[in-house]
Design a protein around this motif. Structure first.
Motif, mmCIF file in Angstrom:
data_model
loop_
_atom_site.group_PDB
_atom_site.id
_atom_site.type_symbol
_atom_site.label_atom_id
_atom_site.label_comp_id
_atom_site.label_asym_id
_atom_site.label_seq_id
_atom_site.Cartn_x
_atom_site.Cartn_y
_atom_site.Cartn_z
ATOM 1 N N THR A 36 0.837 -1.206 0.000
ATOM 2 C CA THR A 36 0.000 0.000 0.000
ATOM 3 C C THR A 36 0.866 1.247 0.000
ATOM 4 N N ASP A 37 1.880 1.270 0.849
ATOM 5 C CA ASP A 37 2.783 2.427 0.905
ATOM 6 C C ASP A 37 3.472 2.660 -0.433
ATOM 7 N N ILE A 38 3.884 1.586 -1.086
ATOM 8 C CA ILE A 38 4.538 1.710 -2.392
ATOM 9 C C ILE A 38 3.596 2.361 -3.403
ATOM 10 N N ALA A 39 2.335 1.908 -3.427
ATOM 11 C CA ALA A 39 1.366 2.485 -4.357
ATOM 12 C C ALA A 39 1.121 3.958 -4.067
ATOM 13 N N LEU A 40 1.024 4.317 -2.804
ATOM 14 C CA LEU A 40 0.792 5.717 -2.438
ATOM 15 C C LEU A 40 1.985 6.582 -2.822
ATOM 16 N N GLU A 41 3.182 6.038 -2.714
ATOM 17 C CA GLU A 41 4.369 6.776 -3.142
ATOM 18 C C GLU A 41 4.350 7.006 -4.648
ATOM 19 N N PHE A 42 3.951 5.987 -5.412
ATOM 20 C CA PHE A 42 3.887 6.140 -6.865
ATOM 21 C C PHE A 42 2.813 7.145 -7.273
ATOM 22 N N GLN A 43 1.777 7.288 -6.474
ATOM 23 C CA GLN A 43 0.731 8.258 -6.815
ATOM 24 C C GLN A 43 1.269 9.678 -6.885
ATOM 25 N N GLN A 44 2.375 9.938 -6.189
ATOM 26 C CA GLN A 44 2.986 11.263 -6.192
ATOM 27 C C GLN A 44 4.196 11.342 -7.124
ATOM 28 N N ASP A 45 4.452 10.291 -7.865
ATOM 29 C CA ASP A 45 5.658 10.176 -8.689
ATOM 30 C C ASP A 45 5.333 10.577 -10.128
ATOM 31 N N THR A 46 5.915 11.661 -10.598
ATOM 32 C CA THR A 46 5.673 12.110 -11.969
ATOM 33 C C THR A 46 6.756 11.636 -12.937
ATOM 34 N N SER A 47 7.769 10.938 -12.432
ATOM 35 C CA SER A 47 8.859 10.482 -13.295
ATOM 36 C C SER A 47 8.670 9.040 -13.768
ATOM 37 N N THR A 48 7.731 8.326 -13.180
ATOM 38 C CA THR A 48 7.477 6.931 -13.552
ATOM 39 C C THR A 48 6.202 6.850 -14.378
ATOM 40 N N ALA A 49 6.305 6.236 -15.559
ATOM 41 C CA ALA A 49 5.171 6.158 -16.475
ATOM 42 C C ALA A 49 4.397 4.853 -16.344
ATOM 43 N N CYS A 50 5.070 3.794 -15.918
ATOM 44 C CA CYS A 50 4.426 2.482 -15.889
ATOM 45 C C CYS A 50 5.040 1.644 -14.778
ATOM 46 N N VAL A 51 4.216 0.846 -14.102
ATOM 47 C CA VAL A 51 4.676 0.005 -12.992
ATOM 48 C C VAL A 51 4.282 -1.434 -13.263
ATOM 49 N N VAL A 52 5.268 -2.322 -13.250
ATOM 50 C CA VAL A 52 5.036 -3.755 -13.379
ATOM 51 C C VAL A 52 5.018 -4.364 -11.979
ATOM 52 N N LEU A 53 3.997 -5.142 -11.686
ATOM 53 C CA LEU A 53 3.884 -5.840 -10.401
ATOM 54 C C LEU A 53 4.056 -7.327 -10.649
ATOM 55 N N SER A 54 5.060 -7.919 -10.027
ATOM 56 C CA SER A 54 5.406 -9.295 -10.330
ATOM 57 C C SER A 54 5.618 -10.103 -9.065
ATOM 58 N N GLY A 55 5.317 -11.401 -9.158
ATOM 59 C CA GLY A 55 5.766 -12.330 -8.139
ATOM 60 C C GLY A 55 7.151 -12.827 -8.510
ATOM 61 N N ASN A 56 7.555 -13.959 -7.956
ATOM 62 C CA ASN A 56 8.824 -14.541 -8.360
ATOM 63 C C ASN A 56 8.604 -15.454 -9.570
ATOM 64 N N ASP A 57 9.627 -16.221 -9.946
ATOM 65 C CA ASP A 57 9.515 -17.057 -11.139
ATOM 66 C C ASP A 57 8.565 -18.233 -10.943
ATOM 67 N N ALA A 58 8.260 -18.576 -9.683
ATOM 68 C CA ALA A 58 7.443 -19.762 -9.409
ATOM 69 C C ALA A 58 5.958 -19.451 -9.240
ATOM 70 N N GLU A 59 5.636 -18.326 -8.606
ATOM 71 C CA GLU A 59 4.233 -18.005 -8.370
ATOM 72 C C GLU A 59 4.058 -16.515 -8.131
ATOM 73 N N PHE A 60 2.816 -16.070 -8.320
ATOM 74 C CA PHE A 60 2.510 -14.681 -7.987
ATOM 75 C C PHE A 60 2.191 -14.571 -6.506
ATOM 76 N N SER A 61 1.150 -15.273 -6.045
ATOM 77 C CA SER A 61 0.828 -15.227 -4.611
ATOM 78 C C SER A 61 -0.147 -16.337 -4.243
ATOM 79 N N ALA A 62 0.075 -16.909 -3.061
ATOM 80 C CA ALA A 62 -0.851 -17.900 -2.508
ATOM 81 C C ALA A 62 -2.001 -17.236 -1.762
ATOM 82 N N GLY A 63 -2.117 -15.902 -1.855
ATOM 83 C CA GLY A 63 -3.194 -15.189 -1.179
ATOM 84 C C GLY A 63 -2.802 -14.797 0.232
ATOM 85 N N ILE A 64 -3.776 -14.420 1.023
ATOM 86 C CA ILE A 64 -3.516 -14.000 2.394
ATOM 87 C C ILE A 64 -2.925 -15.162 3.199
#
Length: 254
Positions: A36-64
């Motif tokens: 959440t903090d990362i996203a809020l920081e990007f909301q104020q970032d005018t130098s970044t045009a695109c953000v890729v959100l990735s898991g590792n090579d094996a999986e994205f996420s097993a959820g909560i």
């Protein structure tokens, strides 16, 4: 010690990577707050045009992370504190949805529950061919939350959304593409690279026009989202307190 969540910037493209190793990127409360903090920081970032959100090579996420005591051990908390904690996932997804940059989720392997909620808050989803989606919330006694239902309905329509949420079946990448939950399916191991290539294309476009176009599309598509889901956290809290839900979580965690 390696960071579980890292941020790498290469010019106007940023990549946020979740890598919890053997824990299969299960989301702890600390991870939810950090993302959440990362996203809020990007909301104020005018130098970044695109953000890729990735898991590792094996999986994205097993959820909560169902074993995270910060999420489930709440006997000493007030009702207000419990609700504030339960709203963290909602705030996480809203923070990513509200980022002015184009956001692209790169999914390899499994993507489950809260991980799906997070990727649906992104603009596009790239899946490796063997990747799959799985929504187990109803099976553990709670509705799908984090205001994910309207996002899912926007992409699939109501009947298919009900199948995904209620039947709890694993969905292949090809079916996710057919149903509109994924936007691109690529060979295994290529999701992050494909997402970055898309991000590079976006980064060469006039940034102001891109941001304003995204804002206009989201404003129309999501106009009723909050109205339709503003109480989903309360529904989840009510359902989650039942004996049936506790027993279901117990069985699921084994």
């Amino acid at each position: 010690m390696k960071e579980i969540i890292s941020v790498e910037k290469a010019g106007p493209v940023a990549t946020v990577t979740i890598d919890r190793g053997a824990k299969r990127n299960a989301l702890t409360q600390d991870m939810v707050l950090r993302l959440t903090d990362i996203a809020l920081e990007f909301q104020q970032d005018t130098s970044t045009a695109c953000v890729v959100l990735s898991g590792n090579d094996a999986e994205f996420s097993a959820g909560i992370d169902l074993g995270d005591p910060a999420r489930w051990k709440q006997d000493d908390r007030t009702a207000l504190e419990k609700r504030a904690l339960a709203l963290r996932g909602t705030r996480l997804c809203k923070a990513w949805e509200d980022m002015p940059q184009i956001t692209i989720a790169a999914v390899e392997g499994m993507n489950v529950g809260g991980g799906i909620a997070l990727t649906l808050a992104c603009d596009w989803r790239v899946m490796g061919r063997s990747a799959y989606l799985f929504v187990p919330e109803v099976q553990i006694g709670i509705p799908l939350g984090w205001q994910t239902i309207p996002r899912l309905v926007n992409l699939t329509g109501p009947a298919r959304a009900k199948q995904i949420v209620l039947l709890g079946e694993k969905m292949s990448a090809d079916k996710a593409l057919e149903w509109g939950v994924a936007d691109f399916v690529v060979p295994d191991g290529a999701a992050r690279g494909h997402a970055r290539a898309l991000a590079e294309r976006i980064s060469k476009m006039p940034d102001l026009a891109v941001r304003m176009s995204k804002q206009s599309i989201n404003a129309y598509a999501n106009a009723l989202n909050h109205l339709g889901s503003h109480m989903d956290v309360d529904q989840a809290m009510l359902c989650g307190q039942s004996a049936d839900a506790a027993a279901a979580r117990d069985r699921y965690g084994r």
